[in-house]
Scaffold this active site. Structure first.
Site, PDB file in Angstrom:
ATOM      1  N   SER A 145      13.872  19.840 -28.905  1.00 19.21           N
ATOM      2  CA  SER A 145      13.719  18.466 -29.517  1.00 19.21           C
ATOM      3  C   SER A 145      12.644  17.887 -30.269  1.00 19.21           C
ATOM      4  CB  SER A 145      11.879  18.547 -28.191  1.00 19.21           C
ATOM      5  OG  SER A 145      11.176  17.647 -27.640  1.00 19.21           O
ATOM      6  N   TYR A 158       3.970  22.220 -25.626  1.00 15.72           N
ATOM      7  CA  TYR A 158       5.089  22.474 -26.000  1.00 15.72           C
ATOM      8  C   TYR A 158       5.809  21.934 -27.198  1.00 15.72           C
ATOM      9  CZ  TYR A 158       9.178  19.562 -24.563  1.00 15.72           C
ATOM     10  OH  TYR A 158      10.788  19.630 -24.100  1.00 15.72           O
TER      11      TYR A 158
END
Ligand code: NDP
Length: 255
Positions: A145, A158
């Protein structure tokens, strides 16, 4: 000259391949000729993806699996060996998101995010390794990400889990280069998938902020992941390993 982007005869497993970015990547791999194995928990959703991939010409099938469960991961790779007799490509895409300030994040929530996003990628890569070695090498694509490298105030668990995926990518790349296994990471920006639907609808101004902040002027679509999957899964990327490639419409290169 070798066929740079041809995946005919190759077997690819895509974790979380039944929707979102994983399905986008699975479509690309299927179109390039690979036999795609969809590995996710929701069997009905996986069957829909398989039907779609079969319509694209891939002899695809699904194996219900949970990447957080070591026994389930072992069964997945054993099942692929039985059904296909080989494995060439692993896409570690399965992931979950948690939107919570760090000070409110419960241990169980932290662990769930880490177990799916980071530990799941490790377990699948470890299980894939002997199969990739058996065919003389292969490809691992880890879906990380932008928050593998950027901080994010409302999603510490996350971003930590995705930072781990990026470092896992680099370490596996160095560990397994001599085995002719290339390991690379894809860093998606803001992509329109079920994972971001709620935020896009409920967080006021988010949709417009993403469009304004992204040089390409739009959200990413799952179709944007077909090409990068084929590139990183094919002979075209044989001397590329340990790389982290943003797929973000330029989001990460504009101040
Ligand atoms: P989706 O929610 O659409 O897809 C997530 C997939 O992961 C689903 O197919 C789900 O299938 C699967 N999955 C979740 N948990 C498990 C598990 N324990 N075992 C096996 N499969 C699992 O989200 P996206 O497509 O957006 O996300 C895909 C990846 O991309 C994730 O790793 C995410 O973190 C990453 N990403 C997404 C971004 C975005 O903007 N959308 C940005 C940056 C990264 P099932 O429920 O059937 O198991």
């Amino acid at each position: 000259m070798k066929e740079l982007f041809d995946l005919t005869g190759k077997v690819a497993v895509v974790t979380g391949g039944n929707g979102g970015i994983g399905l986008g990547m699975a479509r690309g791999l299927a179109r390039a000729g690979a036999r795609v194995v969809v590995a996710a928990r929701d069997a009905a959703k996986s069957q829909e993806a398989v039907d779609e991939l079969r319509a694209l010409g891939s002899d695809a099938f699904a194996l219900a699996s949970d990447v957080t469960d070591e026994a389930s991961v072992a069964a997945l790779f054993a099942g692929i060996a039985v059904r296909c007799g080989r494995l060439d490509i692993l896409v570690n895409n399965a992931g979950i998101f948690l939107k919570k300030p760090p000070q409110d994040t419960l241990l169980a929530e932290w662990q769930a995010v880490m177990e799916t996003n980071s530990t799941g990628a490790f377990l699948c890569a470890r299980a894939a390794y002997p199969h990739l070695c058996a065919v003389g090498g292969g490809k691992i694509i880890n879906v990380a990400s932008l928050v593998s490298v950027f901080g994010v105030p409302h999603a510490a668990a996350y971003s930590a889990s995705k930072g781990a995926v990026l470092q896992l990518t680099r370490s596996l790349a160095t560990a397994w280069a001599a085995d002719r296994i290339q390991v690379n990471a894809v860093l998606p920006g803001w992509i329109d998938t079920p994972l971001t639907h709620a935020a896009r609808q409920n967080v006021e101004g988010l949709n417009d902020r993403v469009v304004a902040r992204t040089p390409s002027g739009r959200w990413g679509e799952i179709e944007d992941f077909e090409g990068i999957a084929v590139f990183l899964a094919s002979a075209a990327s044989d001397f590329i390993t340990g790389a982290a490639i943003p797929v973000d419409g330029g989001y990460s290169v504009q101040v």
